[in-house]
Structure formats: C-alpha cells, structure tokens
Scaffold this active site. Structure first.
Site, PDB file in Angstrom:
ATOM      1  N   ALA B  37       0.856  -0.710  -0.054  1.00  0.00           N
ATOM      2  CA  ALA B  37      -0.365  -0.049  -0.025  1.00  0.00           C
ATOM      3  C   ALA B  37       1.238   1.295  -0.129  1.00  0.00           C
ATOM      4  CB  ALA B  37      -0.842  -0.407   1.879  1.00  0.00           C
ATOM      5  N   GLY B  39       3.381   3.793  -2.805  1.00  0.00           N
ATOM      6  CA  GLY B  39       2.920   4.461  -3.876  1.00  0.00           C
ATOM      7  C   GLY B  39       1.931   3.857  -4.965  1.00  0.00           C
ATOM      8  N   ARG B  71       3.653  11.288  -2.531  1.00  0.00           N
ATOM      9  CA  ARG B  71       3.535  10.181  -3.202  1.00  0.00           C
ATOM     10  C   ARG B  71       2.617   9.749  -3.731  1.00  0.00           C
ATOM     11  NH1 ARG B  71       8.274  10.458  -3.115  1.00  0.00           N
ATOM     12  NH2 ARG B  71       8.536   8.657  -1.613  1.00  0.00           N
ATOM     13  N   ASN B 134      10.282  -4.825  -1.991  1.00  0.00           N
ATOM     14  CA  ASN B 134      11.782  -5.897  -2.647  1.00  0.00           C
ATOM     15  C   ASN B 134      11.652  -7.078  -2.823  1.00  0.00           C
ATOM     16  OD1 ASN B 134      10.702  -8.140  -0.417  1.00  0.00           O
ATOM     17  ND2 ASN B 134       9.303  -6.283   0.534  1.00  0.00           N
ATOM     18  N   ALA B 137       9.967 -10.118  -0.684  1.00  0.00           N
ATOM     19  CA  ALA B 137       8.379 -10.599  -0.984  1.00  0.00           C
ATOM     20  C   ALA B 137       7.520 -10.503  -1.759  1.00  0.00           C
ATOM     21  CB  ALA B 137       7.779  -8.853   0.124  1.00  0.00           C
ATOM     22  N   CYS B 190      11.110   5.621   5.552  1.00  0.00           N
ATOM     23  CA  CYS B 190      11.259   5.760   6.538  1.00  0.00           C
ATOM     24  C   CYS B 190      12.277   4.923   7.043  1.00  0.00           C
ATOM     25  CB  CYS B 190       9.786   4.926   7.662  1.00  0.00           C
ATOM     26  SG  CYS B 190       9.533   3.479   5.742  1.00  0.00           S
TER      27      CYS B 190
END
Lengths: 308, 643
Positions: B37, B39, B71, B134, B137, B190
């Site tokens: 969830a 960009g 964004r 990534n 995942a 982050c």
C-alpha cells in the site's frame, strides 16, 4: 518548477490525474471549472472531489444543500490538502468564455479538457504567445488523446543517459490551430500509414463538440454519425471506408464519448504529467504535438500531426 | 446507484458503457488481493475503487511516514504513524458511490508470514496485484500465486522507467523468478529517516540533509519538519537548520559557526534521544546511541581531514574528524561564491558534507563499514529517486491488465484456463519515446525459462567445496537466502536430513546442522549428490545437483581470498524481474543499452555494483527468455527529482 503555475480548464478524471501528479511534485494549480457541482461530475472518476458528496442517491445530486456550487469550488479544499506546502489553490475568477489573454498569459502551462475547439484555439494562442504551453487532453472509453502546443520558441536539452546536450528547438513546430485544421487523412507518418485510431476518434469528438457545444452521447449518436460522415466527406474523403468511421464504430464512439475509465486516465495522466515536467524543465525531448493512448492494447505513443 | 445496468448516470456509467454490463458485474464480484500500500499500492487502490471493485484485501507491513505524503495520494498528515493498509482502505472506501457495498479489508502484516498468508489464503482470490518494494516479498507472492493457481499482475518502476507483467502458471508464461537479474536495492523512506541499517541508508539521508541546508526550498527535503502548522509537533533540529540558513544568507561567519555546531548537536544527539524516548527502537535489532559530547568537543580542536596535507580520498575519518569536516563544510559554504542548491556528487563541498554526515549517522546507528570520501561518492552517485508519475502509469496499466484477466475468466469460466497469454501483455514504460514514437510498448508475455526451478521444477546445478560447508551454512547462506525457501525440508536419497515449519520435528534433526556436508546421514552430500528440497508453505520442490569444486575463477574486482563459502549456482536464480525491451525498435530513451532491474514501487532505488565483492558467483544461461530482455544501465539516471 516551484515558480510554475498550471491552469486547469475543466477538471475531468484525466486532468485530475495530471493535477495530482503535478501538485504532489510541487507545481501550483489554478482551477477554472465553473460547471455546476455535483451534477456535472456525477459520472466522473475525478477523485479530487469531496468524498462525502460521492454518495449521491439514484444518480441525482445529494438532496441536502450542497456546500459548493461549482466543480472548482468543490475541488479547492481537496487540492489544498493534497500538498499543503503549496498554500491556497486559486480559482479562476471568470468562466471559460471570459478567460482573457492577459489572464491566461500568467501561466506556464494550461491544461484543458472537454473544451470546444474554438476556445481551445483561442486559449492556446494566448498561452503560447506569452511563452506558456497548452495541452488539450481527453479520454473517451479505452482511448485517450492529447494535442499540445509548446510554442514556436520552445527549446529543450536532449538527454543522452545522464548527459544533457545543448539546447535545441523543436524539429518541427506546428501550432494547435494548424493541428486542429489538419485534414484527418494527412495525419500519417512512416509508422502509421493510416491515421492513428485515437487521433481519428478525438478529432471526430472535437468537431462535434465545436458544432454542438457539447460532447456526443448515446442519445445523440444519430446526429453524431451524420455530422461526422459529412465532415469526413468534405475534409478527408479517402477515409470514408475506414472502419473507424463506419456507422457501427461511430455509434459506439458516441456511447463512450464522455465515459472516463479511471486506469486510462491514470496512464495518460502520468504520461502527460511527465511531458509537462519536461516542458517546464526543458530537459528531455518532449512529445510533439500529440500523445495518444489505447487502453486495450496498452500502447501509448507520441505523434506529429503534420499538415505537410 | 452503483449496480451495473442502472439507467441513470453514476460513477460507473463510463465503465459500464465502455466494458459492458457483464464485465462490470464480473469486476464487482471479483475478489482481489493487493500486496503493498505504498506509492503504486495507493494508486492501485484508488483505481480499484473508481472502477467498481468491491472485494479487495490489502496486505502491508508499514506505517505512514511524513515522507510518504508527497507521493502516496491517499495519505494526509493526520495519518502519520498509522498503518498504510488501514488508512488506504478507509480512504478508498470513501471514494466509491455507496461505501456500504464495498469490502476493503486491511491486513497489517508481512506477506512472508506463512501462518496468515499462505497458499490457502491466496486461493480465495481471483487475482493478485503486486505493489511491492523488495525482492523477498515479490518472490514470496510469486510462489504463493503459482501454488494457488491465482493470476498475478506484477509491476515495478525505477525513476521514469517501469514495467507491468502478468504471471500465471496455467498459461505457460514466465514467472517472476524466470529471469536472472543483477541486484538492485530499494529502501523505504522511513528506513532512511528513522531506522537505517546500511551505509547506503545514511548516505541517502545525508543527501537529504544537504538539500535541507542548501536547497532553494527547505521544505523539499524529506528531512524537513514543518513547525509552523497549528498542530505541528516540535522539531529538535529545524530551528538550528533555519538559523544556519539565515546566517549563511547574511554571510555572518560567527553565527554560522555557532549554528553549525548546533546542527550537529541537534541532529546527532537531541534528535536521536527524542526517537529513543519515543520508544521507536524498542523492537529494533539495533538501538542507536547519541553522539558522545566528547566527540563534538574534541572536534573544535581537530583539523578537518580534507585540510590535512596527507589527505587522500580513500581515508576513513574518525567521528571527531567527521564533526570537524561537517562544521568546516558549513563554514566554507557561508563564504563560498556559490553553493549548489541540489546535491551533485562531483561537487567537492557536497560530497565532503555527505561523507561526514553519513558517517556520523552510521556511527550513531552502529552501521559498518564507515565510508571514505571515495566510496561514499560511489554509493551516492547511484541513487535514483522514485517518480510519482511512473507509479501512476504502472498502476493504471496493472488495472487495464486486470480487466484482461477478468475478461478471460468471464469468457472461460475459470481463473485463467491457461489462456492469459492470449489476453495480456508485457508492458514497458519509457521516459523518452522509441524511434517509432512509443512511450508504452506492449509485447507478448514471455515463455517460461525452462531452467527456472520455481515454475518449471528444473534441477539446479550447484558447485561448492563440500568439505567447507556445514548443513547450517547450506541452509542459511544458500537455501534460504539465495533460493528463497521459507520452511525447507531436505532429503537425501529419500531420507530426511532436515525439516522445519509447522508440525516439523526440527529438534530431531538439529544434530545434523553442525555437520560438514559429507558427514550427513545417507552417505552425505558428495560430488554428484542430488538433494531434494521441499517447501510445503510455497508448494515448491527443487532438486539440487551438487558438484564438488575447490578451484575458483576470480573476477578482477574480487579482493577476498577466502574461498571457504565460494559457490556457483547455475541456471536461473530467484531474484527480480527485468525491464523488457521492445522488439519493434531500438530504445531511444537515452539510457544506453543496458537496464538494471526495475524494482521499486515508490521509494528510493540504489543501483549496486552487483555482488562485485561477494563471495559467490553466478553463471546464467543465455538460453530461454532471458536473452530477449536486454539490460540498460541506469546508473545515476539524470532525472528530475520529484520529492
């Protein structure tokens, strides 16, 4: 880019996408959309309208008293919230008809949708004469198109990798006036032996819009068909046998003329957003003078509409 | 009314007129899984809401950071700190005409959590959309979708470049792991702002600090904190930063020196302490420690390293030297004729400041190794900012491909009927058009790589020195890390030598972990052994054919003489997807002839010199689909930053 100001004339699902991309990028927006709210946008995927007003009943405007009278007024707080660093979002004080050359000249970019051809010509000329750039863009069903006028003096720096080359003018400049006057059967090149479908359809819609001051719909499909065939017969008779201009195709086009499909808006809005940034920054070879998108094949391309 | 076939205008009138009532009904009844969830994820969810999708479940691990707001269009400042998936679902629900008809469900968790997000979970969906940042995942979702028989629409963007691909095992098309790509890293913002763990994180942070100190508009830095808003939280460092900017503008050297010291203290002491006090690192693997006061004090009598006669760009600076260098940079900037408003790796002042401040941040967060000016420049030059417009394009294309998948499902009455190759396309998004004018190219989906062990069950040839490796090494360094197994069961000649996962008796096999490979039961792993690795959580089985090898070819850049854990994994390895080059013309996008992996959804991408210093080599096969996917180098793409 932080000095640039973009005027949006009629904010559709497509121009809402462009606006979102540019406002998030820090480019100020000014709205000119005096259409009545919410009736004018009941079917629009413009996601920058207040969420609470989405919940219309039976397709009619919300029975409770509306807070906003125009589309621009309704969008203003949402746009301001989108990027608070840009401060307040201005609303054009006049209607589209009354947009003066002087007012338009203050904008680096003008982006218009669902605009009659006559207004588009006038505003494009006023914008480019003052050094600005004009984009006329719409989607219709799975197709979308944009005609753009970067002005005769536009220069840019081509990119090779990360290297910027010396400034260069457009290889060929054709004003929006000439683009919109160009007979449809001239809109070809070595890669497009027949006019691109998205451009053919857009021109048909623009011609109808200019004559009738409204976009065609399923209800006006008959008139749209007759007027379009007549216009083609007069200006580009070699295309009369083109499948896109058959009765079936034109009726189908009338049905989706005002249909905005969110992902089509999203893709074309992203591409036009990139082109606006190129136009403002002068970095990278810009599209000249049309951008076309077909959402079924997922192909998009730049195309030079050249009367010669 | 939002139901299909209503006669009055409504939000979905255009959809119905364009796609037909049956398709709209299919869209409204389909169950969609959205993974990510950020960009692209925000753009996808917005589009899903506006096109009539009613049943969407969203998985995302992150919480909203202030740096996401420029964004990720569904998030506002009041959402900072809340789970992305929860807020995204709430906001998207409000975009539809009748929220009571939609069910947008948020799962705040990691898609790699097999207890929750397993094959059975994925099987309930008609379609999965990936919006991930990534590789781990991505390959996890790839394998889950292959095992569950659910079509997957994958997307990635890098700067202005992007691509969208459709994956479906039944349709005989390539999976995410059919392609072999070089390594490219993506880092959430982050991580940069709050939880760095690698030198590159601190270098990205330092570039933003440069923008904060010298940029034309201070608010354009991701480190900017707005303290003027009525409900704004106090900032530890903005006051010092603004004080420095004012003093520099006034060319007041005394005030600049004082302000420079303040900036150091606020950034590396007070801000870190504030984060510690907020409990941000309670569950972190590493807890930062504030910069000791003695380091700052000692710096006042320390010569900045670049001012020393013996200075070399490959020197490593001590923390005290970094502080001295940082302050010297700010002082120099106050007297310099011009200072670039944006970072340029070829500008000495900019690189001095980035080297000093990134090393100080690495020191505070105990990140190793510290970087010399030279090595920091190499990393800083390869950072590509994410571009919002590319995310919008990629997400729009994913939805258009989703329509194609659903049309196939509608027409065949199955999830794919093995026919998605006839309905869907592989799409590339380019900044500058091809020779024939294309900004978006679309081509047929690729055929699977016959050597892909994930979707083709191919045998993977592996060369290593069996006498150097324990089973533990093999599990951690290769089977889990490189091959991406989550819960492997290893069998030799039909007998289990290791198993883990639910109901597995790992303790019984723990005795095998420290054994060297030849000493394992059932004859051990020797030259010529074929071991079978199964992972029931991913419905994946692969045979690995082992070759014992003791002599290795070394690349020019290889500087590590230790061959202990050297290995060569032949064939396709599970990494990332490739950018696809249109077959109908040469690229004219100004980025040369080679493209690194397009990876990210919205954050910051760093193109690495892939495995140049690693202890492993890979040989890839030039056969199969890989050879159609040329690569373009986008090292340090000269893009316009949108941040």
């Amino acid at each position: 880019m932080s000095q640039a100001k973009v005027l949006y004339i009629h904010v559709t699902g497509l121009s809402a996408e462009i606006l979102k991309n540019l406002v998030l990028a820090g480019i100020r927006a000014v709205l000119c959309d005096p259409r009545p709210y919410p009736d004018a946008v009941v079917a629009s995927p413009n996601f920058l309208l207040p969420c609470a007003d989405r919940n219309f009943t039976d397709g009619q405007s919300n029975p409770k008293k509306q807070k906003y009278l125009t589309v621009a007024e309704a969008m203003q707080p949402v746009v301001e919230e989108l990027n608070p660093l840009l401060g307040s979002c201005e609303i054009s004080p006049t209607s589209v008809d009354e947009l003066s050359d002087k007012y338009v000249s203050q904008f680096s970019i003008v982006i218009a949708s669902q605009l009659p051809k006559t207004d588009a010509r006038r505003i494009a000329k006023a914008t480019t004469n003052a050094g600005g750039k004009f984009f006329l863009a719409d989607t219709f069903g799975m197709m979308g198109a944009c005609a753009l006028d970067l002005g005769s003096k536009h220069i840019y720096r081509p990119e090779i990798g990360k290297t910027l080359l010396d400034p260069t003018p457009l290889r060929r400049y054709i004003s929006l006036d000439e683009v919109l006057d160009c007979p449809l059967d001239h809109a070809t090149n070595r890669f497009h032996k027949t006019p691109p479908p998205a451009w053919v359809q857009y021109r048909c819609l623009l011609e109808y819009g200019d004559k009738n001051k409204s976009w065609p719909s399923e209800l006006s499909a008959e008139v749209f068909f007759e007027q379009t065939r007549s216009w083609i017969k007069e200006t580009a008779p070699s295309l009369l046998e083109n499948e896109l201009l058959s009765e079936t195709s034109l009726r189908a086009l009338a049905k989706v003329a005002t249909s905005e499909v969110a992902p089509v808006c999203s893709v074309l809005g992203g591409i036009i957003g990139n082109e606006v940034i190129k136009a403002i920054s002068g970095k990278g070879e810009p599209a000249n003078n049309a951008v076309l998108f077909d959402g079924t094949t997922c192909k998009a391309w730049g195309f030079l509409v050249d009367p010669l | 009314m939002t139901t299909a076939s209503s006669s009055v205008p409504h939000l979905l009138s255009g959809m119905e007129a364009t796609l037909g009532t049956n398709m709209l009904t299919k869209i409204q009844s389909s169950k969609i899984l959205l993974v990510g969830a950020g960009g692209i994820g925000c753009e996808l969810l917005k589009n899903l809401a506006l096109t009539g999708f009613r049943h969407v479940q969203v998985i995302d691990l992150d919480t909203i950071d202030v740096s996401n707001l420029n964004r990720q269009l569904l998030f506002r400042s009041q959402h900072v700190g809340m789970p992305k998936c929860t807020v995204a679902c709430q906001v998207a629900t409000q975009m539809v005409q009748d929220p009571s008809l939609v069910s947008y469900t948020a799962h705040h968790g990691n898609v790699c959590d097999n207890d929750t997000f397993n094959v059975q979970f994925v099987q309930q969906f008609d379609l999965t959309l990936n919006a991930l940042d990534n590789v781990v995942a991505r390959r996890r979702v790839n394998r889950l979708c292959l095992a569950a028989g659910v079509p997957l629409i994958e997307a990635g963007t890098t700067g202005y470049l992007g691509q969208v691909n459709v994956i479906d095992k039944e349709s005989d098309v390539a999976c995410y792991e059919c392609q072999t790509q070089e390594t490219q890293k993506v880092y959430p913002i982050c991580t940069i702002r709050s939880t760095p763990s690698m030198p590159v994180h601190t270098i990205v942070w330092a570039k933003e600090l440069y923008k904060l100190l010298f940029g034309d508009k201070v608010e354009e830095s991701m480190l900017f904190e707005d303290t003027t808003a009525p409900d704004a939280e106090p900032s530890t460092y903005m006051s010092a930063v603004l004080s420095f900017r004012r003093a520099r503008a006034a060319r007041d050297s005394d005030v600049v020196r004082t302000a420079a010291g303040e900036v150091v203290t606020k950034l590396f002491v007070d801000e870190i302490q504030k984060q510690l006090d907020m409990g941000r690192y309670k569950t972190a693997r590493k807890t930062p420690a504030v910069l000791p006061t003695s380091v700052i004090v000692d710096a006042t009598t320390t010569v900045p390293p670049t001012a020393k006669p013996s200075y070399r760009t490959t020197d490593l600076w001590t923390p005290t030297e970094c502080v001295a260098e940082f302050i010297a940079c700010l002082e120099n900037a106050a007297t310099a004729a011009t200072v670039l408003p944006s970072f340029d790796k070829d500008d000495t002042l900019a690189m001095r400041l980035v080297t000093a401040s990134s090393n100080l941040r690495s020191f505070v967060f105990e990140i190793e190794p510290l970087q010399s000016f030279y090595s920091a420049k190499g990393i800083a030059g390869n950072i590509i900012p994410a571009i919002a417009t590319t995310n919008a394009i990629a997400a729009g294309l994913q939805i258009l491909q989703a329509f194609q998948v659903l049309r196939a499902q509608l027409e065949t009455g199955t999830k794919s009927a093995g026919k998605l190759g006839e309905y869907c396309s592989y799409i590339n998004c380019l900044r500058n058009s091809t020779r024939n004018g294309l900004f978006l190219t679309a081509s047929n989906l690729e055929k699977p790589n016959p050597r892909c062990f994930v979707c083709r069950n191919a045998t993977v040839p592996l060369a290593l020195n069996v006498n150097n490796w324990t089973l533990q090494d093999l599990l951690q360094k290769l089977i889990k890390k490189d091959l991406g197994f989550e819960e492997p069961t290893i069998t030799l000649d039909g007998d289990i030598v290791w198993e883990e996962g639910s109901d597995a008796d790992s303790e019984a096999f723990a005795v095998n972990l420290p054994k060297l490979l030849p000493q394992l039961p059932c004859g051990g792993i020797q030259h010529g052994t074929v071991l079978r690795i199964e992972d029931f959580s991913q419905d994946l089985t692969v045979d690995v054919a082992v070759t014992h090898q003791t002599v290795w070819e070394r690349g020019d850049e290889e500087d590590d003489d230790d061959d202990t854990y050297q290995y060569v994994l032949k064939g396709s390895k599970p990494t990332a997807s490739a950018l696809h080059v249109p077959s109908n013309g040469a690229l004219n996008n100004g980025v040369g002839t080679k493209v690194e992996e397009a990876e990210d959804d919205d954050d910051i991408v760093v193109v690495m010199a892939a495995d140049a210093k690693g202890k492993r080599n890979r040989e890839t096969n030039g056969d199969g689909p890989v050879n159609k996917r040329q690569k373009m180098s986008i090292l340090e793409a000269d893009v316009i930053e949108i941040s």
